[in-house]
Design a protein around this motif. Structure first.
Motif, PDB file in Angstrom:
ATOM      1  N   ASN A 241     -17.929  33.824   5.407  1.00  0.00           N
ATOM      2  CA  ASN A 241     -17.271  32.566   5.761  1.00  0.00           C
ATOM      3  C   ASN A 241     -15.931  32.820   6.439  1.00  0.00           C
ATOM      4  OD1 ASN A 241     -17.051  29.586   5.604  1.00  0.00           O
ATOM      5  ND2 ASN A 241     -15.387  30.025   4.179  1.00  0.00           N
ATOM      6  N   ASP A 242     -15.191  33.792   5.922  1.00  0.00           N
ATOM      7  CA  ASP A 242     -13.897  34.141   6.513  1.00  0.00           C
ATOM      8  C   ASP A 242     -14.085  34.716   7.919  1.00  0.00           C
ATOM      9  OD1 ASP A 242     -11.025  34.520   6.377  1.00  0.00           O
ATOM     10  OD2 ASP A 242     -11.445  36.665   6.245  1.00  0.00           O
ATOM     11  N   GLN A 243     -15.106  35.580   8.089  1.00  0.00           N
ATOM     12  CA  GLN A 243     -15.379  36.151   9.405  1.00  0.00           C
ATOM     13  C   GLN A 243     -15.762  35.069  10.407  1.00  0.00           C
ATOM     14  OE1 GLN A 243     -15.554  39.214  11.027  1.00  0.00           O
ATOM     15  NE2 GLN A 243     -14.338  40.072   9.372  1.00  0.00           N
ATOM     16  N   LEU A 244     -16.572  34.112   9.981  1.00  0.00           N
ATOM     17  CA  LEU A 244     -16.991  33.042  10.875  1.00  0.00           C
ATOM     18  C   LEU A 244     -15.806  32.183  11.299  1.00  0.00           C
ATOM     19  CD1 LEU A 244     -19.345  31.638  12.257  1.00  0.00           C
ATOM     20  CD2 LEU A 244     -19.673  30.269  10.192  1.00  0.00           C
ATOM     21  N   HIS A 245     -14.907  31.885  10.360  1.00  0.00           N
ATOM     22  CA  HIS A 245     -13.714  31.104  10.696  1.00  0.00           C
ATOM     23  C   HIS A 245     -12.841  31.865  11.691  1.00  0.00           C
ATOM     24  CE1 HIS A 245     -13.936  27.454   8.348  1.00  0.00           C
ATOM     25  NE2 HIS A 245     -14.315  28.141   7.271  1.00  0.00           N
ATOM     26  N   ARG A 246     -12.728  33.171  11.522  1.00  0.00           N
ATOM     27  CA  ARG A 246     -11.922  33.967  12.445  1.00  0.00           C
ATOM     28  C   ARG A 246     -12.510  33.953  13.845  1.00  0.00           C
ATOM     29  NH1 ARG A 246     -10.527  39.591   9.260  1.00  0.00           N
ATOM     30  NH2 ARG A 246      -9.714  38.687   7.325  1.00  0.00           N
ATOM     31  N   ARG A 247     -13.828  34.059  13.926  1.00  0.00           N
ATOM     32  CA  ARG A 247     -14.483  34.080  15.232  1.00  0.00           C
ATOM     33  C   ARG A 247     -14.363  32.729  15.922  1.00  0.00           C
ATOM     34  NH1 ARG A 247     -19.452  38.314  15.272  1.00  0.00           N
ATOM     35  NH2 ARG A 247     -18.446  39.928  14.022  1.00  0.00           N
ATOM     36  N   ARG A 248     -14.505  31.670  15.177  1.00  0.00           N
ATOM     37  CA  ARG A 248     -14.327  30.345  15.752  1.00  0.00           C
ATOM     38  C   ARG A 248     -12.889  30.139  16.201  1.00  0.00           C
ATOM     39  NH1 ARG A 248     -18.353  26.490  14.645  1.00  0.00           N
ATOM     40  NH2 ARG A 248     -16.782  24.858  14.837  1.00  0.00           N
ATOM     41  N   ALA A 249     -11.934  30.672  15.429  1.00  0.00           N
ATOM     42  CA  ALA A 249     -10.527  30.561  15.809  1.00  0.00           C
ATOM     43  C   ALA A 249     -10.238  31.339  17.089  1.00  0.00           C
ATOM     44  CB  ALA A 249      -9.628  31.057  14.672  1.00  0.00           C
ATOM     45  N   SER A 250     -10.887  32.497  17.264  1.00  0.00           N
ATOM     46  CA  SER A 250     -10.704  33.287  18.483  1.00  0.00           C
ATOM     47  C   SER A 250     -11.210  32.526  19.706  1.00  0.00           C
ATOM     48  CB  SER A 250     -11.429  34.632  18.367  1.00  0.00           C
ATOM     49  OG  SER A 250     -10.914  35.399  17.308  1.00  0.00           O
ATOM     50  N   LEU A 251     -12.383  31.912  19.575  1.00  0.00           N
ATOM     51  CA  LEU A 251     -12.924  31.137  20.693  1.00  0.00           C
ATOM     52  C   LEU A 251     -12.085  29.894  20.946  1.00  0.00           C
ATOM     53  CD1 LEU A 251     -15.270  31.130  22.708  1.00  0.00           C
ATOM     54  CD2 LEU A 251     -16.540  29.698  21.116  1.00  0.00           C
ATOM     55  N   GLU A 252     -11.588  29.281  19.889  1.00  0.00           N
ATOM     56  CA  GLU A 252     -10.730  28.112  20.038  1.00  0.00           C
ATOM     57  C   GLU A 252      -9.443  28.462  20.778  1.00  0.00           C
ATOM     58  OE1 GLU A 252      -8.293  25.002  17.150  1.00  0.00           O
ATOM     59  OE2 GLU A 252     -10.141  25.947  16.419  1.00  0.00           O
ATOM     60  N   ALA A 253      -8.863  29.618  20.447  1.00  0.00           N
ATOM     61  CA  ALA A 253      -7.640  30.059  21.136  1.00  0.00           C
ATOM     62  C   ALA A 253      -7.907  30.310  22.619  1.00  0.00           C
ATOM     63  CB  ALA A 253      -7.103  31.325  20.476  1.00  0.00           C
ATOM     64  N   GLN A 254      -9.101  30.855  22.935  1.00  0.00           N
ATOM     65  CA  GLN A 254      -9.461  31.087  24.331  1.00  0.00           C
ATOM     66  C   GLN A 254      -9.605  29.760  25.080  1.00  0.00           C
ATOM     67  OE1 GLN A 254      -9.564  34.096  25.468  1.00  0.00           O
ATOM     68  NE2 GLN A 254     -10.498  33.913  27.499  1.00  0.00           N
TER      69      GLN A 254
END
Length: 318
Positions: A241-254
């Motif tokens: 769950n933490d990894q998924l949130h991080r990946r979504r945050a990375s795409l959101e920042a992009q």
């Protein structure tokens, strides 16, 4: 020659590590390696079928030698180009990374089989470790590997608690049952089989307590075992769950970076798509993130997300 070497190394790094996610050449090489790994796993499975291996032994052995040559060359090439990676910059650091260890395990059993007389069945089983190489190309498996790497401390703590419980459970079972069942509970090591089956909630039923004290103790261990079995699952679920949130945050920042000027150009769209594939997120998830970021960006700029008109500014009344 000294000037050409860094250029050659950068070119090999571009092919192997595929920093340009949209490049066709490295993508085809990646597909070819995935196919080779899959064929190796299939070959190992078929080799365990006696008549099939007896008939096609030469083909299986030839395919194994060719695969070993390819995987060894790949490992050495990745080790050589490791300094080109800005996040690694050291061959020693790359060699100790989880993916590098997986690559080494993929070739090590075959190399050991050539150097030492090993049982063919053991060698075939160890060659199944090549399946782990797919973690390099699968975002889902890569996410799971990242969870194991980040939560190593929690897993070690859970394993230590499990070992303590195993010793405690086998000692208690021996104390309660060794006189009634000397064959199954004659010693603490012998009682550990029952303790493992009970703590993991498997309960094979081949060894069970028969005394009153043993049954009461076994019931307590079974209840404790339910919680122990859920502990690693909870760690993995929390880590994923933490990894998924991080990946979504990375795409959101992009997306936020691309929408700073109000629109996403073709170059920015290609970069976002490459990042989406690298992170293993679906197009639906990317679209949802895009709409969310776009709505927030337009709201900050005072523009209606629905019609594109400027929002009215209400002044506070004094």
């Amino acid at each position: 020659m000294n000037e050409a070497s860094p250029t050659l190394r950068a070119w090999v790094y571009w092919w192997l590590e595929r920093p340009d996610r949209n490049a066709d050449g490295p993508r085809l090489l990646e597909i070819a390696l995935i196919a080779l790994i899959s064929l190796n796993v299939g070959a190992v499975i078929l080799e365990t079928v006696g008549p099939v291996y007896a008939r096609w032994q030469f083909a299986f052995d030839l395919f194994e030698r060719v695969s070993l040559l390819v995987f060894t060359a790949e490992y050495l090439a990745r080790l050589w180009v490791a300094p080109e990676n800005p996040e690694v910059q050291s061959r020693r650091k790359w060699a100790s990374s989880p993916l590098a260890i997986v690559d080494l395990l993929a070739i090590l059993p075959a190399v050991l089989g050539m150097l030492f007389p090993l049982d063919l069945r053991i060698l075939r089983t160890l060659r199944m470790l090549r399946l782990l190489k797919l973690t390099r190309y699968s975002p889902a498996l890569g996410m799971l590997l990242a969870v194991f790497e980040e939560e190593a401390g929690a897993f070690l703590a859970g394993f230590f608690i499990l070992v303590l419980m195993l010793i405690f459970a086998s000692s208690g079972a021996w104390l309660a049952e060794h006189e009634a069942q000397p064959e199954a509970f004659g010693s603490i090591p012998a009682a550990m089989w029952w303790a493992v089956a009970t703590l993991t909630t498997v309960g094979y039923g081949d060894v069970t307590p028969v005394t009153v004290a043993g049954k009461i103790f076994g019931a307590i261990i079974t209840i404790v075992g339910i919680g122990m079995a859920a502990l690693p699952a909870g760690i993995i679920a929390s880590g994923l769950n933490d990894q998924l949130h991080r990946r979504r945050a990375s795409l959101e920042a992009q997306f936020r970076l691309a929408l700073e000027d109000g629109a996403i150009c073709a170059k920015e769209q290609a970069a976002i798509e490459a990042l989406r594939k690298e992170l293993g997120l679906s197009r639906r998830a990317a679209t949802h993130i895009h709409e969310q970021v776009r709505t927030e960006t337009l709201a900050r700029q005072g523009v209606c997300p629905a019609c594109g008109r400027s929002l009215p500014v209400f002044e506070s009344m004094e």
